[in-house]
Scaffold this active site. Structure first.
Site, PDB file in Angstrom:
ATOM      1  N   ASN A 110       0.851  -1.186   0.000  1.00 34.90           N
ATOM      2  CA  ASN A 110       0.000   0.000   0.000  1.00 34.90           C
ATOM      3  C   ASN A 110       0.885   1.234   0.000  1.00 34.90           C
ATOM      4  O   ASN A 110       1.999   1.213   0.521  1.00 34.90           O
ATOM      5  CB  ASN A 110      -0.905   0.021   1.231  1.00 34.90           C
ATOM      6  CG  ASN A 110      -1.866   1.207   1.215  1.00 34.90           C
ATOM      7  OD1 ASN A 110      -2.495   1.494   0.197  1.00 34.90           O
ATOM      8  ND2 ASN A 110      -1.978   1.911   2.326  1.00 34.90           N
ATOM      9  N   HIS A 112       0.760   5.311   1.149  1.00 38.49           N
ATOM     10  CA  HIS A 112      -0.025   6.198   2.015  1.00 38.49           C
ATOM     11  C   HIS A 112       0.586   7.598   1.978  1.00 38.49           C
ATOM     12  O   HIS A 112       1.810   7.742   2.082  1.00 38.49           O
ATOM     13  CB  HIS A 112      -0.028   5.665   3.458  1.00 38.49           C
ATOM     14  CG  HIS A 112      -0.832   6.522   4.391  1.00 38.49           C
ATOM     15  ND1 HIS A 112      -2.213   6.531   4.372  1.00 38.49           N
ATOM     16  CD2 HIS A 112      -0.459   7.404   5.347  1.00 38.49           C
ATOM     17  CE1 HIS A 112      -2.640   7.386   5.292  1.00 38.49           C
ATOM     18  NE2 HIS A 112      -1.608   7.922   5.890  1.00 38.49           N
TER      19      HIS A 112
END
Length: 213
Positions: A110, A112
């Site tokens: 991921n 971020h």
């Protein structure tokens, strides 16, 4: 010669990080094949980007499910149908159940928009400005059950100007994300990056602190 790394990308919107990966793959800079793009929202720009690049797409509309568990079950099936080596979350705006995350240990990344562990969750740019931070940035991490809490791989930083606005900072961070994410995906695809037994290994050595690009 290693096989090309099969990548599935999960999106929820415009797909600018997806585009950065597509561009790097098409330029021959990434030893990956993006085999599928999955969106939890229909008719978003990211799906158009994938279709333009002749990448298979699936839409699993979260509004059609009565529970997060049922939705994530279908997301997991959609991911598995592409038989990926790596799952990349690129602006995917759904909180995942533990059951989903645990199906892809060490194989889900991921990105971020903050320098984690600072500012998990939403509105990171606004919070950084309001708190008088001098720098902000982006983080790529392995995904765990904890929201934005997985082991950190790498970060890029930007300076926050005195007259910075939330929108100008968003644009600054987007620019570095489009460099940071393809680089980390490349490391994974080249098998330079691994996460096993709770430890990140980079070039076969335990990573003591996040890589700063």
């Amino acid at each position: 010669m290693n096989q090309t790394c099969r990548v599935v990308v999960l999106i929820s919107g415009s797909g600018t990080n997806l585009q950065a990966l597509i561009d790097a793959q098409q330029a021959g800079n990434l030893p990956i094949e993006i085999v599928g793009v999955i969106s939890n929202r229909p008719n978003v720009a990211g799906l158009e980007r994938a279709a333009k690049a002749n990448i298979a797409t699936k839409t699993v509309d979260h509004t059609e499910f009565s529970s997060r568990e049922k939705f994530d079950h279908c997301i997991a099936e959609a991911i598995q149908s592409f038989n990926p080596d790596l799952v990349v979350l690129a602006g995917y705006m759904r909180i995942m159940t533990a059951e989903l995350v645990q199906q892809f240990p060490g194989k889900m990344l991921n990105i971020h928009p903050s320098l984690l562990p600072k500012y998990p969750g939403l509105h990171t740019h606004r919070k950084a400005i309001e708190n008088g931070e001098s720098e902000h940035g982006s983080t790529v991490h392995f995904v765990t059950e904890e929201l934005d809490g997985g082991p950190i791989i790498a970060q890029m930083h930007v300076n926050i100007a005195k007259n910075e606005t939330e929108q100008s900072l968003i644009e600054k961070v987007k620019t570095i994300e489009h460099q940071l994410y393809p680089q980390v995906v490349k490391w994974f695809a080249e098998q330079r990056l691994q996460w096993k037994s709770g430890v990140i290994y980079f070039d076969n050595e335990a990573l003591a602190q996040p890589i700063r690009l």
